[in-house]
Motif scaffolding. Structure first.
Motif, mmCIF file in Angstrom:
data_model
loop_
_atom_site.group_PDB
_atom_site.id
_atom_site.type_symbol
_atom_site.label_atom_id
_atom_site.label_comp_id
_atom_site.label_asym_id
_atom_site.label_seq_id
_atom_site.Cartn_x
_atom_site.Cartn_y
_atom_site.Cartn_z
ATOM 1 N N CYS A 37 5.464 10.303 -8.417
ATOM 2 C CA CYS A 37 4.359 11.236 -8.622
ATOM 3 C C CYS A 37 4.526 12.463 -7.736
ATOM 4 O O CYS A 37 5.253 12.457 -6.744
ATOM 5 C CB CYS A 37 3.023 10.558 -8.341
ATOM 6 N N ASP A 38 3.813 13.515 -8.119
ATOM 7 C CA ASP A 38 3.824 14.765 -7.354
ATOM 8 C C ASP A 38 2.734 15.642 -7.942
ATOM 9 O O ASP A 38 2.194 15.347 -9.010
ATOM 10 C CB ASP A 38 5.201 15.453 -7.483
ATOM 11 N N THR A 39 2.399 16.733 -7.250
ATOM 12 C CA THR A 39 1.509 17.743 -7.831
ATOM 13 C C THR A 39 2.308 18.806 -8.570
ATOM 14 O O THR A 39 1.747 19.589 -9.330
ATOM 15 C CB THR A 39 0.661 18.429 -6.744
ATOM 16 N N ASN A 40 3.616 18.841 -8.369
ATOM 17 C CA ASN A 40 4.511 19.821 -8.980
ATOM 18 C C ASN A 40 4.979 19.295 -10.340
ATOM 19 O O ASN A 40 5.988 18.609 -10.444
ATOM 20 C CB ASN A 40 5.701 20.065 -8.043
ATOM 21 N N ALA A 41 4.228 19.639 -11.382
ATOM 22 C CA ALA A 41 4.521 19.098 -12.710
ATOM 23 C C ALA A 41 5.886 19.566 -13.217
ATOM 24 O O ALA A 41 6.621 18.797 -13.849
ATOM 25 C CB ALA A 41 3.424 19.504 -13.691
ATOM 26 N N VAL A 65 -1.637 13.189 -3.723
ATOM 27 C CA VAL A 65 -1.692 12.015 -2.844
ATOM 28 C C VAL A 65 -2.892 12.038 -1.912
ATOM 29 O O VAL A 65 -3.252 11.005 -1.333
ATOM 30 C CB VAL A 65 -0.389 11.861 -2.025
ATOM 31 N N GLY A 66 -3.517 13.186 -1.744
ATOM 32 C CA GLY A 66 -4.703 13.275 -0.901
ATOM 33 C C GLY A 66 -5.994 12.921 -1.621
ATOM 34 O O GLY A 66 -7.075 12.945 -1.021
ATOM 35 N N LEU A 85 4.273 -4.979 -7.453
ATOM 36 C CA LEU A 85 4.692 -3.701 -6.875
ATOM 37 C C LEU A 85 5.557 -4.075 -5.681
ATOM 38 O O LEU A 85 5.051 -4.502 -4.647
ATOM 39 C CB LEU A 85 3.491 -2.859 -6.448
ATOM 40 N N ASP A 86 6.856 -3.953 -5.852
ATOM 41 C CA ASP A 86 7.784 -4.460 -4.838
ATOM 42 C C ASP A 86 8.012 -3.480 -3.691
ATOM 43 O O ASP A 86 8.105 -3.887 -2.529
ATOM 44 C CB ASP A 86 9.135 -4.787 -5.491
ATOM 45 N N VAL A 87 8.122 -2.188 -4.029
ATOM 46 C CA VAL A 87 8.473 -1.192 -3.023
ATOM 47 C C VAL A 87 7.586 0.034 -3.179
ATOM 48 O O VAL A 87 7.423 0.557 -4.293
ATOM 49 C CB VAL A 87 9.950 -0.759 -3.154
ATOM 50 N N LEU A 88 7.034 0.503 -2.071
ATOM 51 C CA LEU A 88 6.296 1.765 -2.022
ATOM 52 C C LEU A 88 7.012 2.682 -1.041
ATOM 53 O O LEU A 88 7.249 2.298 0.109
ATOM 54 C CB LEU A 88 4.857 1.535 -1.551
ATOM 55 N N VAL A 89 7.347 3.886 -1.496
ATOM 56 C CA VAL A 89 7.970 4.881 -0.623
ATOM 57 C C VAL A 89 7.038 6.072 -0.507
ATOM 58 O O VAL A 89 6.809 6.801 -1.485
ATOM 59 C CB VAL A 89 9.343 5.337 -1.157
ATOM 60 N N ASN A 90 6.488 6.266 0.677
ATOM 61 C CA ASN A 90 5.584 7.393 0.936
ATOM 62 C C ASN A 90 6.406 8.586 1.410
ATOM 63 O O ASN A 90 6.631 8.784 2.601
ATOM 64 C CB ASN A 90 4.546 7.001 1.991
ATOM 65 N N ASN A 91 6.847 9.372 0.439
ATOM 66 C CA ASN A 91 7.694 10.519 0.742
ATOM 67 C C ASN A 91 6.946 11.850 0.696
ATOM 68 O O ASN A 91 7.346 12.805 1.349
ATOM 69 C CB ASN A 91 8.858 10.555 -0.255
ATOM 70 N N ALA A 92 5.869 11.926 -0.068
ATOM 71 C CA ALA A 92 5.154 13.199 -0.235
ATOM 72 C C ALA A 92 4.741 13.763 1.118
ATOM 73 O O ALA A 92 4.278 13.042 1.993
ATOM 74 C CB ALA A 92 3.929 13.006 -1.118
ATOM 75 N N VAL A 119 -0.279 12.392 6.070
ATOM 76 C CA VAL A 119 -0.824 11.155 6.648
ATOM 77 C C VAL A 119 -1.817 10.482 5.707
ATOM 78 O O VAL A 119 -1.684 9.283 5.408
ATOM 79 C CB VAL A 119 -1.506 11.415 8.008
ATOM 80 N N ASP A 120 -2.807 11.225 5.225
ATOM 81 C CA ASP A 120 -3.812 10.626 4.353
ATOM 82 C C ASP A 120 -3.157 10.014 3.121
ATOM 83 O O ASP A 120 -3.501 8.901 2.701
ATOM 84 C CB ASP A 120 -4.841 11.673 3.909
#
Length: 255
Positions: A37-41, A65-66, A85-92, A119-120
């Motif tokens: 996901c992203d805000t940049n479509a 993500v906020g 849901l095996d893996v979550l990567v918080n990259n944003a 952070v949020d």
């Protein structure tokens, strides 16, 4: 090391370019079902095209993500069929176009904006993913911080350095809270990588002398790539890291 994530579900935030795109495609190439996901479509569309060209299983969603409700809705969609849901990567994350300025010039809105995305967002996604991972009795959460969170930011942006340090604190706290449920939580702290429009502008701003000084301060005397960061994330998500949690891995060429 060859990573195999066949049959696993992976959710990566910030997949429109740079690290997020590289991480998403790397997991997909390793057999995972990937959502990003992203805000940049527009950037998400490019990521989706690259995945399609490679015949890779990847789905994209436009999510801020906020926005806690939107985060919860995405995690609910990913797990709607009762699957894991095996893996979550918080990259944003990132600097949202901000530049270094004296502390007295920083507005309340600018300060909070960087905490919101860096952070949020990581907190909201971990909060939404944790119940599913607890029920499974396993899971991997990998946060993407920065060398700025361990030292100082090359950009001079106070909120960015502070937010990335806060992300590391969140990693350590969640590792202790979730470890009893078979969930590991780790952080990758990248050094400077030319991976998106922001870092390209930053690189150009240094000029030849500044670029040379930056490279001279790296033990390997070269910049890394987005794939270097993806490899570190996949290590933390793999069985090779079964007994590793609450850790920060600097991927910076040696500082």
């Amino acid at each position: 090391m060859k990573f195999d994530f066949a049959g696993q579900r992976v959710l990566v935030t910030g997949g429109a370019h740079g690290f997020g795109r590289a991480i998403s495609l790397a997991f997909a190439r390793s057999g995972a079902q990937v959502w990003t996901c992203d805000t940049n479509a527009g950037g998400l569309t490019q990521t989706a095209v690259l995945a399609e060209q490679g015949g890779l299983p990847l789905r994209t969603r436009t999510v801020d993500v906020g926005d806690r409700a939107a985060v919860q809705a995405l995690v609910a969609e990913v797990t709607a069929d009762g699957g894991p849901l095996d893996v979550l990567v918080n990259n944003a994350g990132g600097v949202l176009g901000q530049v270094g300025r004296p502390i007295e010039e920083i507005s309340e809105a600018d300060w909070h904006a960087l905490f919101r995305v860096n952070v949020d967002g990581a907190f909201y996604f971990a909060q939404a993913a944790a119940p599913h991972m607890k029920r499974q009795g396993r899971g991997r959460i990998v946060n993407i911080s920065s060398g700025a969170g361990l030292g100082v930011s090359l950009t001079g942006i106070q909120a960015y350095a502070s937010a990335k340090a806060a992300q590391i604190g969140l990693t350590r706290q969640l590792a202790h809270e979730l470890g009893r449920h078979g969930i590991t939580v780790n952080t990758v702290a990248p050094g400077f990588v030319r991976s998106n429009p922001t870092t390209e502008r930053q690189w150009e701003s240094y000029g030849e002398d500044g670029q040379r000084r930056l490279l001279d301060g790296i033990a390997l005397r070269r910049l890394g790539t987005a794939d270097d960061i993806a490899n570190a994330v996949m290590f933390f998500a793999s069985p090779a890291a079964d007994w590793v949690t609450g850790q920060v891995l600097s991927v910076d060429g040696g500082r």
